[in-house]
Every structure is written in C-alpha cells, then in structure tokens.
Design a protein around this motif. Structure first.
Motif, PDB file in Angstrom:
ATOM      1  N   ILE A  41       0.840  -1.198   0.000  1.00 52.23           N
ATOM      2  CA  ILE A  41       0.000   0.000   0.000  1.00 52.23           C
ATOM      3  C   ILE A  41       0.871   1.243   0.000  1.00 52.23           C
ATOM      4  O   ILE A  41       1.853   1.338   0.737  1.00 52.23           O
ATOM      5  CB  ILE A  41      -0.941  -0.013   1.221  1.00 52.23           C
ATOM      6  CG1 ILE A  41      -1.899  -1.197   1.110  1.00 52.23           C
ATOM      7  CG2 ILE A  41      -1.711   1.282   1.333  1.00 52.23           C
ATOM      8  CD1 ILE A  41      -2.779  -1.395   2.321  1.00 52.23           C
ATOM      9  N   ASP A  42       0.500   2.215  -0.837  1.00 51.18           N
ATOM     10  CA  ASP A  42       1.205   3.493  -0.917  1.00 51.18           C
ATOM     11  C   ASP A  42       0.889   4.312   0.331  1.00 51.18           C
ATOM     12  O   ASP A  42      -0.275   4.628   0.594  1.00 51.18           O
ATOM     13  CB  ASP A  42       0.777   4.241  -2.182  1.00 51.18           C
ATOM     14  CG  ASP A  42       1.520   5.552  -2.372  1.00 51.18           C
ATOM     15  OD1 ASP A  42       2.573   5.738  -1.719  1.00 51.18           O
ATOM     16  OD2 ASP A  42       1.048   6.387  -3.163  1.00 51.18           O
ATOM     17  N   GLU A  43       1.926   4.669   1.088  1.00 53.30           N
ATOM     18  CA  GLU A  43       1.724   5.412   2.333  1.00 53.30           C
ATOM     19  C   GLU A  43       1.285   6.845   2.092  1.00 53.30           C
ATOM     20  O   GLU A  43       0.629   7.445   2.939  1.00 53.30           O
ATOM     21  CB  GLU A  43       3.014   5.404   3.152  1.00 53.30           C
ATOM     22  CG  GLU A  43       3.424   4.037   3.628  1.00 53.30           C
ATOM     23  CD  GLU A  43       4.784   4.047   4.300  1.00 53.30           C
ATOM     24  OE1 GLU A  43       5.333   5.140   4.533  1.00 53.30           O
ATOM     25  OE2 GLU A  43       5.298   2.967   4.588  1.00 53.30           O
ATOM     26  N   ASP A  44       1.657   7.411   0.952  1.00 54.77           N
ATOM     27  CA  ASP A  44       1.335   8.806   0.673  1.00 54.77           C
ATOM     28  C   ASP A  44      -0.065   8.993   0.119  1.00 54.77           C
ATOM     29  O   ASP A  44      -0.557  10.121   0.024  1.00 54.77           O
ATOM     30  CB  ASP A  44       2.349   9.395  -0.311  1.00 54.77           C
ATOM     31  CG  ASP A  44       3.758   9.420   0.263  1.00 54.77           C
ATOM     32  OD1 ASP A  44       3.873   9.547   1.506  1.00 54.77           O
ATOM     33  OD2 ASP A  44       4.718   9.301  -0.498  1.00 54.77           O
ATOM     34  N   ALA A  45      -0.719   7.907  -0.266  1.00 55.24           N
ATOM     35  CA  ALA A  45      -2.063   8.015  -0.823  1.00 55.24           C
ATOM     36  C   ALA A  45      -3.040   8.399   0.290  1.00 55.24           C
ATOM     37  O   ALA A  45      -2.944   7.902   1.410  1.00 55.24           O
ATOM     38  CB  ALA A  45      -2.490   6.695  -1.454  1.00 55.24           C
ATOM     39  N   PRO A  46      -3.971   9.309  -0.017  1.00 56.53           N
ATOM     40  CA  PRO A  46      -4.936   9.691   1.020  1.00 56.53           C
ATOM     41  C   PRO A  46      -5.868   8.517   1.348  1.00 56.53           C
ATOM     42  O   PRO A  46      -6.147   7.669   0.506  1.00 56.53           O
ATOM     43  CB  PRO A  46      -5.705  10.845   0.375  1.00 56.53           C
ATOM     44  CG  PRO A  46      -5.516  10.673  -1.085  1.00 56.53           C
ATOM     45  CD  PRO A  46      -4.187  10.011  -1.274  1.00 56.53           C
ATOM     46  N   ALA A  47      -6.315   8.505   2.571  1.00 54.01           N
ATOM     47  CA  ALA A  47      -7.224   7.442   2.986  1.00 54.01           C
ATOM     48  C   ALA A  47      -8.556   7.603   2.253  1.00 54.01           C
ATOM     49  O   ALA A  47      -9.018   8.729   2.041  1.00 54.01           O
ATOM     50  CB  ALA A  47      -7.451   7.516   4.494  1.00 54.01           C
ATOM     51  N   PRO A  48      -9.166   6.494   1.865  1.00 53.47           N
ATOM     52  CA  PRO A  48     -10.444   6.616   1.167  1.00 53.47           C
ATOM     53  C   PRO A  48     -11.525   7.127   2.118  1.00 53.47           C
ATOM     54  O   PRO A  48     -11.449   6.909   3.336  1.00 53.47           O
ATOM     55  CB  PRO A  48     -10.737   5.185   0.708  1.00 53.47           C
ATOM     56  CG  PRO A  48      -9.971   4.321   1.638  1.00 53.47           C
ATOM     57  CD  PRO A  48      -8.762   5.113   2.024  1.00 53.47           C
ATOM     58  N   PRO A  49     -12.525   7.808   1.574  1.00 51.54           N
ATOM     59  CA  PRO A  49     -13.603   8.277   2.459  1.00 51.54           C
ATOM     60  C   PRO A  49     -14.406   7.103   2.995  1.00 51.54           C
ATOM     61  O   PRO A  49     -14.387   6.013   2.415  1.00 51.54           O
ATOM     62  CB  PRO A  49     -14.459   9.152   1.529  1.00 51.54           C
ATOM     63  CG  PRO A  49     -14.155   8.691   0.161  1.00 51.54           C
ATOM     64  CD  PRO A  49     -12.746   8.176   0.188  1.00 51.54           C
ATOM     65  N   PRO A  50     -15.097   7.304   4.107  1.00 48.54           N
ATOM     66  CA  PRO A  50     -15.885   6.198   4.650  1.00 48.54           C
ATOM     67  C   PRO A  50     -16.997   5.811   3.672  1.00 48.54           C
ATOM     68  O   PRO A  50     -17.538   6.662   2.976  1.00 48.54           O
ATOM     69  CB  PRO A  50     -16.462   6.763   5.952  1.00 48.54           C
ATOM     70  CG  PRO A  50     -16.322   8.226   5.854  1.00 48.54           C
ATOM     71  CD  PRO A  50     -15.213   8.512   4.911  1.00 48.54           C
ATOM     72  N   PRO A  51     -17.347   4.542   3.621  1.00 50.10           N
ATOM     73  CA  PRO A  51     -18.392   4.128   2.683  1.00 50.10           C
ATOM     74  C   PRO A  51     -19.758   4.659   3.104  1.00 50.10           C
ATOM     75  O   PRO A  51     -20.069   4.753   4.291  1.00 50.10           O
ATOM     76  CB  PRO A  51     -18.345   2.605   2.725  1.00 50.10           C
ATOM     77  CG  PRO A  51     -17.605   2.252   3.954  1.00 50.10           C
ATOM     78  CD  PRO A  51     -16.764   3.422   4.327  1.00 50.10           C
TER      79      PRO A  51
END
Length: 148
Positions: A41-51
């Motif tokens: 997993i890319d650490e710099d990628a923003p976390a996805p929004p909650p479903p």
C-alpha cells in the motif's frame, strides 16, 4: 465456503460478498494487520472516504461535534500563543456521485485555465500573474470606479 468449492457459488459472487463485508469484519481486521499487504500500500495516498453504506445520522452528528471541538481547540491554542495555529482539517465524509462530479468539473476547469495560461505564455502574451508581479502595472493600470 462450501458453496464456492461445490460450484454452487461462482468466484465473482464470492468476491462481491467479500467486498460487501463491513469495515469492522474479521477479514478487514486481518487485512489491516497483514504486514505483507501493508508493504504493497502506498503510504502517501490519502485514505479513502468512509463508505456511504456504513454512514448514519449518528456518524454525521459525531463528525460535526468532533470538527467543532477541533475548532475550539485551535482557537484556544491561537489565543494562548503568539503563533498562527493552522485550522484543523475537515474529517472525511462519504463521497457521493454528485461530489465526484463537482470535483471532476473543478479539475477540468483548473486544467483548462492552466492550458490557456501556458498557450498565452508560449505566444508571448502577458498573463494576469505577470501583470500582478510587475510593479509598474500598479502605476499604469486604470483605477476602478470605487477608488481602489
């Protein structure tokens, strides 16, 4: 699982069932604790929004309360220190199709403006940023009617 092995359940159906598991399931906990998966997993990628399926009115109200508390903490820190304290970031919310459409439209307009400015610069025409950076522009620019 037996239905998958006996052929009563297809692979696609099984994957659809797995994808619909809630974020607090045992599978999600095992995936969150998997070191090998974490390496991919890319650490710099923003976390996805909650479903949206897991979002309720209670989640919305608690998010608003947490954001107001963050605003109060930032205001208190600002009042008690001489430095500028950054405003807290808004907490993630579910992303709807309409929000994604507005975001895509905003990105499209931003790219369009960027392309137009690049073409103007390549053609040798001054852009607004060039004029704003020019100190002589303030002296030669026409004044607005409100006197500014």
């Amino acid at each position: 699982m037996r239905q998958l092995w006996t052929g009563e359940l297809g692979i696609r159906e099984a994957l659809n069932l797995i994808d619909r598991l809630p974020r607090h399931s045992h599978l999600a906990a095992a995936m969150a604790d998997d070191d090998d998966l974490a390496d991919l997993i890319d650490e710099d990628a923003p976390a996805p929004p909650p479903p949206l399926t897991e979002w309720s009115a209670d989640h919305g109200l608690l998010t608003i309360i947490a954001e107001r508390l963050g605003d109060l903490l930032a205001a208190t820190a600002q009042a008690n220190s001489g430095k500028k304290v950054p405003s807290p970031r808004p907490l993630p919310r579910p992303e709807t199709a309409l929000k994604r459409k507005v975001k895509r439209r905003r990105e499209y307009k931003r790219e369009l403006i960027r392309d137009r400015l690049a073409k103007a610069k390549a053609a040798g025409r001054p852009t607004m940023s060039d004029l704003a950076a020019d100190p002589m522009h303030a002296l030669t620019a026409p004044r607005r009617r409100d006197g500014r």
